[in-house]
Design an enzyme around this catalytic site. Structure first.
Site, PDB file in Angstrom:
ATOM      1  N   GLY A   1     -21.360  10.052  -5.862  1.00 24.70           N
ATOM      2  CA  GLY A   1     -20.598  10.499  -6.886  1.00 24.70           C
ATOM      3  C   GLY A   1     -20.907  11.704  -7.580  1.00 24.70           C
ATOM      4  O   GLY A   1     -20.533  12.082  -8.819  1.00 24.70           O
ATOM      5  N   THR A   2     -21.913  12.559  -6.927  1.00 25.33           N
ATOM      6  CA  THR A   2     -22.416  13.570  -7.631  1.00 25.33           C
ATOM      7  C   THR A   2     -21.307  14.482  -7.918  1.00 25.33           C
ATOM      8  O   THR A   2     -21.652  15.588  -8.959  1.00 25.33           O
ATOM      9  CB  THR A   2     -23.523  14.194  -6.447  1.00 25.33           C
ATOM     10  OG1 THR A   2     -24.675  13.340  -6.318  1.00 25.33           O
ATOM     11  CG2 THR A   2     -24.231  15.538  -6.984  1.00 25.33           C
TER      12      THR A   2
ATOM     13  N   ASN B   1     -26.412  21.432 -15.784  1.00 24.18           N
ATOM     14  CA  ASN B   1     -27.453  20.652 -15.541  1.00 24.18           C
ATOM     15  C   ASN B   1     -28.645  20.418 -16.517  1.00 24.18           C
ATOM     16  O   ASN B   1     -28.925  19.293 -16.746  1.00 24.18           O
ATOM     17  CB  ASN B   1     -28.084  21.319 -14.253  1.00 24.18           C
ATOM     18  CG  ASN B   1     -26.916  21.334 -13.214  1.00 24.18           C
ATOM     19  OD1 ASN B   1     -26.375  22.170 -12.990  1.00 24.18           O
ATOM     20  ND2 ASN B   1     -26.997  20.143 -12.119  1.00 24.18           N
TER      21      ASN B   1
ATOM     22  N   SER C   1     -26.956  12.017 -11.089  1.00 11.85           N
ATOM     23  CA  SER C   1     -25.914  11.166 -10.662  1.00 11.85           C
ATOM     24  C   SER C   1     -26.042   9.734 -10.230  1.00 11.85           C
ATOM     25  O   SER C   1     -25.136   9.093 -10.227  1.00 11.85           O
ATOM     26  CB  SER C   1     -25.009  12.194  -9.475  1.00 11.85           C
ATOM     27  OG  SER C   1     -25.044  13.578  -9.846  1.00 11.85           O
TER      28      SER C   1
ATOM     29  N   HIS D   1       1.185 -30.963   1.643  1.00 13.11           N
ATOM     30  CA  HIS D   1       1.675 -30.464   2.911  1.00 13.11           C
ATOM     31  C   HIS D   1       3.150 -29.982   2.930  1.00 13.11           C
ATOM     32  O   HIS D   1       3.658 -30.135   4.101  1.00 13.11           O
ATOM     33  CB  HIS D   1       1.324 -31.574   3.828  1.00 13.11           C
ATOM     34  CG  HIS D   1      -0.010 -32.004   4.343  1.00 13.11           C
ATOM     35  ND1 HIS D   1      -0.780 -31.414   4.915  1.00 13.11           N
ATOM     36  CD2 HIS D   1      -0.479 -33.077   3.631  1.00 13.11           C
ATOM     37  CE1 HIS D   1      -1.683 -32.192   4.904  1.00 13.11           C
ATOM     38  NE2 HIS D   1      -1.899 -33.134   4.219  1.00 13.11           N
TER      39      HIS D   1
ATOM     40  N   SER E   1      19.971  -8.565  -3.925  1.00 12.71           N
ATOM     41  CA  SER E   1      20.299  -7.905  -2.733  1.00 12.71           C
ATOM     42  C   SER E   1      21.339  -7.134  -2.638  1.00 12.71           C
ATOM     43  O   SER E   1      22.045  -6.913  -3.758  1.00 12.71           O
ATOM     44  CB  SER E   1      20.888  -9.328  -1.906  1.00 12.71           C
ATOM     45  OG  SER E   1      21.555  -8.681  -0.767  1.00 12.71           O
TER      46      SER E   1
ATOM     47  N   LYS F   1      23.054 -12.920  -5.662  1.00 18.32           N
ATOM     48  CA  LYS F   1      21.773 -13.287  -5.278  1.00 18.32           C
ATOM     49  C   LYS F   1      20.697 -12.742  -6.236  1.00 18.32           C
ATOM     50  O   LYS F   1      20.760 -11.308  -6.724  1.00 18.32           O
ATOM     51  CB  LYS F   1      21.529 -12.654  -3.826  1.00 18.32           C
ATOM     52  CG  LYS F   1      20.295 -13.472  -3.138  1.00 18.32           C
ATOM     53  CD  LYS F   1      20.116 -12.906  -1.678  1.00 18.32           C
ATOM     54  CE  LYS F   1      18.872 -13.837  -1.162  1.00 18.32           C
ATOM     55  NZ  LYS F   1      17.707 -13.557  -1.792  1.00 18.32           N
ATOM     56  N   VAL F   2      19.927 -13.629  -6.771  1.00 17.81           N
ATOM     57  CA  VAL F   2      18.967 -13.085  -7.657  1.00 17.81           C
ATOM     58  C   VAL F   2      17.628 -13.753  -7.039  1.00 17.81           C
ATOM     59  O   VAL F   2      17.575 -14.854  -6.571  1.00 17.81           O
ATOM     60  CB  VAL F   2      19.279 -13.911  -9.006  1.00 17.81           C
ATOM     61  CG1 VAL F   2      17.846 -13.471  -9.922  1.00 17.81           C
ATOM     62  CG2 VAL F   2      20.341 -13.172  -9.527  1.00 17.81           C
ATOM     63  N   ASN F   3      16.515 -12.927  -7.052  1.00 14.42           N
ATOM     64  CA  ASN F   3      15.377 -13.218  -6.266  1.00 14.42           C
ATOM     65  C   ASN F   3      14.150 -13.454  -7.454  1.00 14.42           C
ATOM     66  O   ASN F   3      14.415 -12.909  -8.445  1.00 14.42           O
ATOM     67  CB  ASN F   3      14.730 -12.217  -5.438  1.00 14.42           C
ATOM     68  CG  ASN F   3      15.933 -11.970  -4.106  1.00 14.42           C
ATOM     69  OD1 ASN F   3      16.464 -13.071  -3.875  1.00 14.42           O
ATOM     70  ND2 ASN F   3      15.787 -10.808  -3.677  1.00 14.42           N
TER      71      ASN F   3
ATOM     72  N   GLU G   1       6.778 -12.474  -6.899  1.00 10.35           N
ATOM     73  CA  GLU G   1       6.473 -11.778  -5.679  1.00 10.35           C
ATOM     74  C   GLU G   1       5.746 -10.697  -5.902  1.00 10.35           C
ATOM     75  O   GLU G   1       4.699 -10.091  -5.120  1.00 10.35           O
ATOM     76  CB  GLU G   1       7.909 -11.148  -4.871  1.00 10.35           C
ATOM     77  CG  GLU G   1       8.845 -12.149  -4.705  1.00 10.35           C
ATOM     78  CD  GLU G   1      10.003 -11.856  -3.923  1.00 10.35           C
ATOM     79  OE1 GLU G   1      10.789 -12.801  -3.300  1.00 10.35           O
ATOM     80  OE2 GLU G   1      10.596 -10.928  -4.324  1.00 10.35           O
TER      81      GLU G   1
END
Length: 465
Positions: free
Chosen positions: A101-102, A127, A136, A184, A317, A323-325, A330
């Site tokens: 990271g200098t 410097n 650094s 399951h 959609s 349609k509602v997601n 997500e």
């Protein structure tokens, strides 16, 4: 040359053309030309930490009589402007650069030196003055710790605690609701919705504790170790002095490293923190399945579980009207996937120490800080736009519980497993309630069946309550 938009700067390697309005100098410009890799820049939190470190270093050097007060003040003023984000446009470097990271440390030194020179009216050297008592190799590891600690305490922990509190509040509201448990993805014993949410709350609290458990090591700073850990060219009290000033600036208990050689050659603490962030991500997406559980519980409205309804935030959609997601869960899941991937990068970076220096510091910094930021933001979104607003379809849940053949498990202590299995299979095959079939296949009275097959009682220990 200035008329063409450039000026000439010089460093130990010779002349370089630098944009005329740039606050940085030759070394930064060389890195701009050497590393046109990704376009990814160090995040604001990291540049802020660099500004804080440079200001604290100037103050410490003044107290140690290494810098005159006027120059130290000019450097502190310039560093504060960097800390506050006034010059972020002058930090153009790619994160894929020299592994120490200098380039970015010199970017900060050059910008601060330019600003301080303008204020002071005489030359401030990047410097000799801004980087005094530093390398650094200790500045960048310290900036990783400072930025990660500040961001975790200021943003991540409060956001995750907000999510925890939102879940806890909803849990108390839905304690009356008994639903079908699932293992399951198959029907299992009943539980109260408050118990399900209580599990989420507990795992999130554990995630906070895990992150906070890293803080005692995150508070240790490499400053004072200089190039390889011996502290050459730094006053013996410099490291502790800078740490004390950073502690005063942030309210966080920064101290100097207990071993500079470890702090420069390894990034074990960053790897540890990244692992805890990954665990929180796994909690949100997989183990506690908060994001995925909400999606499953919201699935439907006709062909899915339809146990809850998440807030409708946007059309789902481009072709299917109405349609509602579940868009927030997500988004949370995608963030969690990113954080898990970031952790893999940090782990590889962490093992990339050769002798006295880790040489993947920039990419470690970027990925740790991105994980902190992403988790903080989605924790708040999950709390405010999903957990706080979902509604419970109680009639649907009650119907599913009533038709769940696995409720026969509560009869095992009385009828035995084999009889219970026969009751469950017959109830399922005939589409009848377990209670009705059990009345025909056992000698249990209606009162006993009512008591044993009470769904609420099953969530409280059942027969052995």
């Amino acid at each position: 040359m200035a008329e063409q938009g450039y000026r000439i700067e010089r460093d130990s390697m010779g002349e370089v053309r630098v944009p005329v309005d740039a606050l940085y100098g030759a070394q930064t410009q060389r890195a701009v030309e050497n590393f046109p890799v990704s376009g990814l820049r160090f995040p604001r939190a990291f540049i802020r930490a660099l500004g804080m470190i440079k200001g604290a270093a100037a103050a410490a050097n003044q107290e140690l009589h290494l810098l005159d007060p006027e120059m130290a003040d000019a450097i502190r003023q310039a560093a504060k402007e960097v800390e506050d984000g006034l010059h972020d446009a002058h930090f153009p470097l790619d994160i894929f650069q020299t592994g120490s990271g200098t380039s970015t440390n010199m970017n900060a030194n050059e910008v601060i030196a330019t600003l301080a020179t303008r204020t002071l009216g005489r030359k401030v050297h990047p410097n000799d003055h801004v980087n005094m008592s530093q390398s650094s190799n200790d500045v960048i590891p310290a900036a990783i710790h400072v930025s990660a600690y500040v961001e975790a305490t200021d943003h991540l922990i409060p956001a995750v605690m907000h999510l925890r509190d939102a879940i806890e509040g909803r849990a108390s509201e839905v304690d009356r609701v008994v639903k079908t448990g699932r293992t399951h993805l198959m029907d299992a014993l009943p539980l109260r919705m408050s118990q399900e949410l209580g599990g989420w709350r507990s795992q999130i609290s554990d995630g906070v504790s895990r992150i906070e458990s890293t803080f005692p090591r995150l508070r240790e700073l490499a400053l004072g170790g200089t190039a390889i850990g011996t502290g050459l060219n730094a006053h013996p009290q410099f490291g502790s002095g800078v740490a004390a000033k950073l502690a005063s600036m942030t309210g966080l208990p920064f101290v100097t490293s207990h071993n500079y050689f470890a702090s420069l050659s390894s990034q074990d603490t960053a790897v540890e923190l990244s692992g805890q962030l990954k665990t929180l991500a796994v909690t949100l997406m997989k183990i506690a399945k908060i994001a995925n559980d909400l999606r499953w519980m919201n699935s439907g409205p006709q062909a899915g579980l339809a146990e809850i309804s998440l807030p409708e935030l946007q059309p789902g959609s481009s072709i299917m009207p109405g349609k509602v997601n579940p868009v927030i869960p997500e988004a949370v899941a995608m963030v969690c996937a990113q954080v898990i991937g970031n952790d893999a990068t940090v782990a590889i970076g962490g093992q990339s120490g050769n002798f006295q220096l880790n040489v993947m510091l920039p990419v470690i910094a970027y990925n740790v800080l991105q994980s902190v930021t992403l988790l903080a933001r989605v924790a708040s979104l999950l709390a405010d736009k999903a957990v706080a607003g979902f509604t419970v379809n109680e009639a649907r849940l009650a119907d599913l519980v009533g038709r769940n053949p696995i409720m026969v498990t509560a009869l095992n202590p009385v009828t035995g497993y084999e009889i219970g299995a026969k009751i469950a299979k017959r109830a399922y095959a005939e589409g009848r309630p377990v209670k009705e079939v059990a009345a025909e296949m056992t000698a249990l009275s209606a009162e006993e069946l009512e008591r044993l097959l009470d769904p609420r009682a099953m969530t409280e220990g059942g027969i052995f309550k």
